[in-house]
Write a protein that holds these residues in place. Structure first.
Motif, PDB file in Angstrom:
ATOM      1  N   UNK A 233     -20.659  64.258  74.385  1.00 45.44           N
ATOM      2  CA  UNK A 233     -19.413  63.631  74.784  1.00 45.44           C
ATOM      3  C   UNK A 233     -18.593  63.120  73.628  1.00 45.44           C
ATOM      4  N   UNK A 234     -19.250  62.678  72.560  1.00 44.52           N
ATOM      5  CA  UNK A 234     -18.501  62.163  71.411  1.00 44.52           C
ATOM      6  C   UNK A 234     -18.022  63.282  70.497  1.00 44.52           C
ATOM      7  N   UNK A 235     -18.663  64.454  70.566  1.00 49.62           N
ATOM      8  CA  UNK A 235     -18.265  65.578  69.723  1.00 49.62           C
ATOM      9  C   UNK A 235     -17.259  66.479  70.426  1.00 49.62           C
ATOM     10  N   UNK A 236     -17.396  66.596  71.749  1.00 53.52           N
ATOM     11  CA  UNK A 236     -16.485  67.435  72.540  1.00 53.52           C
ATOM     12  C   UNK A 236     -15.995  66.585  73.702  1.00 53.52           C
ATOM     13  N   UNK A 237     -14.822  66.019  73.574  1.00 48.67           N
ATOM     14  CA  UNK A 237     -14.309  65.109  74.599  1.00 48.67           C
ATOM     15  C   UNK A 237     -13.110  65.729  75.324  1.00 48.67           C
ATOM     16  N   UNK A 238     -12.914  65.396  76.606  1.00 50.65           N
ATOM     17  CA  UNK A 238     -11.786  65.963  77.362  1.00 50.65           C
ATOM     18  C   UNK A 238     -10.425  65.701  76.730  1.00 50.65           C
ATOM     19  N   UNK A 239     -10.244  64.541  76.073  1.00 45.63           N
ATOM     20  CA  UNK A 239      -8.929  64.240  75.513  1.00 45.63           C
ATOM     21  C   UNK A 239      -8.516  65.258  74.452  1.00 45.63           C
ATOM     22  N   UNK A 240      -9.504  65.882  73.804  1.00 45.52           N
ATOM     23  CA  UNK A 240      -9.182  66.859  72.762  1.00 45.52           C
ATOM     24  C   UNK A 240      -8.373  68.026  73.312  1.00 45.52           C
ATOM     25  N   UNK A 241      -8.716  68.459  74.538  1.00 46.43           N
ATOM     26  CA  UNK A 241      -8.021  69.597  75.141  1.00 46.43           C
ATOM     27  C   UNK A 241      -6.542  69.272  75.332  1.00 46.43           C
ATOM     28  N   UNK A 242      -6.265  68.086  75.870  1.00 43.79           N
ATOM     29  CA  UNK A 242      -4.890  67.686  76.134  1.00 43.79           C
ATOM     30  C   UNK A 242      -4.135  67.422  74.829  1.00 43.79           C
ATOM     31  N   UNK A 243      -4.818  66.805  73.864  1.00 42.67           N
ATOM     32  CA  UNK A 243      -4.146  66.473  72.610  1.00 42.67           C
ATOM     33  C   UNK A 243      -3.741  67.717  71.840  1.00 42.67           C
ATOM     34  N   UNK A 244      -4.684  68.622  71.598  1.00 45.05           N
ATOM     35  CA  UNK A 244      -4.356  69.742  70.724  1.00 45.05           C
ATOM     36  C   UNK A 244      -3.293  70.641  71.326  1.00 45.05           C
ATOM     37  N   UNK A 395     -17.768  64.266  82.292  1.00 42.03           N
ATOM     38  CA  UNK A 395     -16.502  64.785  82.805  1.00 42.03           C
ATOM     39  C   UNK A 395     -16.092  66.105  82.162  1.00 42.03           C
ATOM     40  N   UNK A 396     -16.699  66.447  81.040  1.00 42.36           N
ATOM     41  CA  UNK A 396     -16.302  67.644  80.307  1.00 42.36           C
ATOM     42  C   UNK A 396     -16.437  68.937  81.106  1.00 42.36           C
ATOM     43  N   UNK A 397     -17.496  69.134  81.933  1.00 49.31           N
ATOM     44  CA  UNK A 397     -17.589  70.404  82.669  1.00 49.31           C
ATOM     45  C   UNK A 397     -16.368  70.711  83.515  1.00 49.31           C
TER      46      UNK A 397
END
Length: 556
Positions: A233-244, A395-397
């Motif tokens: 969760x700390x390496x692959x977080x959902x916010x990364x998808x929206x941010x990038x 939540x990542x899945x």
């Protein structure tokens, strides 16, 4: 606009010259990059989205999670970082394509293609999780500042002012230059590692010998599974998808710069994995014989100082402070971009505060609320730090499922849709993430669960995944055969003079048409049942995680 006058780009601020921190590319610059010098200049101008999104995820919560892993389990969980490298790349490469090709943010695409029912889940989950994550960033700021002797109130107010002022410049380039400066701070973990000098053999064994080091002394299998999911969760977080996706759009990157942005992403991945390994290795050796128990990041700084000297402890604290600030930048922007996208507000760092009041107000409000929560006496800060990373992993899945569906939507990505290999790999990733959450739930419900029983659960989940994958493969082959028949019929008509072949598509100039012109996909049958089942299960998993986190915090 490049490639087509009918593009789905919704904000005129997202069209124009690329003005990056390290270079500029004019909108009308279509020259081929044939020399090494030209390619390097282009890379320098494009670099930023991948670097910031990756380093932003090695934030205060990551310091806590990696530090706990190193202290409690030594280098035995280093192997998780290797497994996460391809997952990091594939997930972020997909949103990179979505951003460059569509010009529409991730939240807007989900709402437009799947409707308000499904989109609301994703946006609400993101907003709540991001809010909690920003709180953890300020927790990290207070811990680092406290170790360095700076009063808590002064540190929080000063950091909040810097984070807000950086975005309020009204200049994308100014923001990115400041963000890139803070990204350099992540390199402080390398000299810290060298000062601690953990044994190379132990590091190599940790990377090359996967194991789940459960046991009563370390909290049992439930505790190690909680930590493994926390690392995910700390390496692959959902916010990364929206941010990038939104940041790529805001930087005005188009498909013809895709290979340079992929290189940017790889640079970020290498830095984040090296930093995580350095931190885990440092805490592993620093606490190997101390007998001290994990408390928080300030405790890690004191332990490192006791082992490697006061300079090492101060270096850790400065790196933590830096990581918390860049994390707050990225996570706050992720929320502001997403909400602005959904509500139709002007949302771009190219605009001044007067031109995008709602966007900047939301960004500032997130920072201010988080700062206030941290300063409230008696706030359950331990619960935030313990739970946020694990909730992100749970939540990542769901986030990855919607990402996969978008990247197979031909109306959205046209010639940029996923390949069969990418789909197969992403499907396996989703299965693995769900399996981890199933194991976590089982570990919470049955604390005495053994490694053998966990492997049985994993085997059962693998069997279900294979069955679902086989069904999906059969459907894909059927669709491929139908497409092949259609192509054959088209060619026959063309030879007979009754039709013409479709014109060749230039991938580098193809952009998604306006959203209003796209056919609306229908979610029904097995897909709808699967999504409802996944959402229901993840809700249960979230409840179980919260229960476990509260129990752990109370136990400490």
């Amino acid at each position: 606009m490049e490639g087509s006058a009918r593009t789905a780009v919704l904000d005129e601020a997202h069209v124009g010259d690329i003005r990056g921190a390290l270079g500029t590319i004019s909108l009308d610059d279509h020259a081929a990059r044939t020399t090494v010098s030209a390619k390097l200049k282009t890379l320098l101008a494009v670099v930023g989205p991948g670097l910031i999104v990756m380093i932003g995820d090695n934030d205060a919560g990551a310091f806590s999670t990696y530090g706990q892993a190193g202290q409690v389990y030594g280098t035995k969980l280093l192997w998780t970082l290797i497994l996460l490298i391809p997952v990091l790349y594939v997930n972020q490469e997909m949103v990179l394509r979505l951003g460059a090709v569509t010009g529409v943010g991730h939240a807007r695409l989900i709402l437009s293609r799947f409707g308000k029912f499904w989109g609301a889940f994703e946006v609400i989950d993101l907003f709540l999780l991001n809010g909690l994550t920003i709180v953890t960033e300020f927790i990290g700021i207070t811990l680092a500042a406290g170790y360095l002797g700076v009063p808590k109130v002064i540190a929080v107010v000063f950091a909040a002012a810097i984070i807000i002022a950086t975005a309020f410049t009204g200049s994308f380039r100014a923001f990115e230059r400041i963000a890139m400066f803070f990204c350099l701070g992540s390199l402080l973990l390398i000299p810290l590692y060298l000062m601690a000098h953990p044994a190379a053999s132990a590091m190599a064994k940790g990377f090359g010998s996967p194991e789940l080091p459960g046991g009563a002394a370390t909290g049992g299998m439930a505790a190690v599974m909680l930590l493994v999911i926390g690392i995910v969760g700390t390496t692959i977080a959902p916010w990364q998808l929206f941010f990038q996706q939104s940041y790529v759009i805001d930087k005005r990157i188009t498909p013809r710069f895709m290979k340079y942005e992929k290189a940017d992403l790889w640079i970020g991945i290498v830095i984040v994995v090296v930093g995580a390994a350095a931190l885990m290795g440092t805490t592993a050796v620093a606490f190997a014989h101390s007998g001290a128990q994990f408390t928080d990041s300030a405790g890690l700084a004191r332990g490192i100082a006791a082992y490697a000297g006061h300079v090492a402890g101060a270096l850790f604290a400065v790196a933590l402070l830096d990581a918390a600030v860049i994390g707050a930048f990225a996570v706050s922007l992720s929320s502001a971009y997403a909400i602005g996208d959904v509500l139709g507000m002007k949302h771009s760092l190219h605009r001044g505060v007067g031109q995008a009041k709602g966007f900047y107000a939301l960004y500032a409000a997130l920072i201010c609320v988080a700062a206030v929560i941290v300063l409230i006496p008696g706030s359950p800060l331990g619960l935030f730090t313990e739970g946020v990373q694990v909730l992100a992993g749970v939540l990542l899945p769901a986030a990855t499922v919607f990402l996969l569906m978008l990247c197979n939507d031909k109306a959205v990505l046209g010639p940029w849709v996923n390949t069969a290999k990418t789909n197969a790999f992403t499907g396996a990733v989703i299965a693995a993430l769900i399996t981890l959450s199933v194991v976590l739930v089982a570990s919470v419900m049955f604390p005495a669960i053994t490694a053998t029983q966990i492997f049985v659960i994993m085997g059962a989940c693998a069997a279900v995944a294979v069955a679902i994958g086989g069904f999906a493969l059969a459907r894909a082959r059927h669709s491929a055969r139908a497409a092949a028949v259609g192509l054959y019929a088209r060619d026959v008509l063309a030879e007979a003079g009754l039709g013409s072949e479709a014109p060749a598509v230039d991938k580098n100039s193809w952009r998604m048409p306006p959203l209003s012109e796209l056919p609306v996909p229908v979610i029904k049958g097995a897909r709808r049942i699967g999504l409802l089942g996944l959402r229901g299960y993840l809700a249960l998993a979230m409840i179980m995680v919260i229960v476990k986190v509260v129990e752990t915090a109370l136990g400490h």
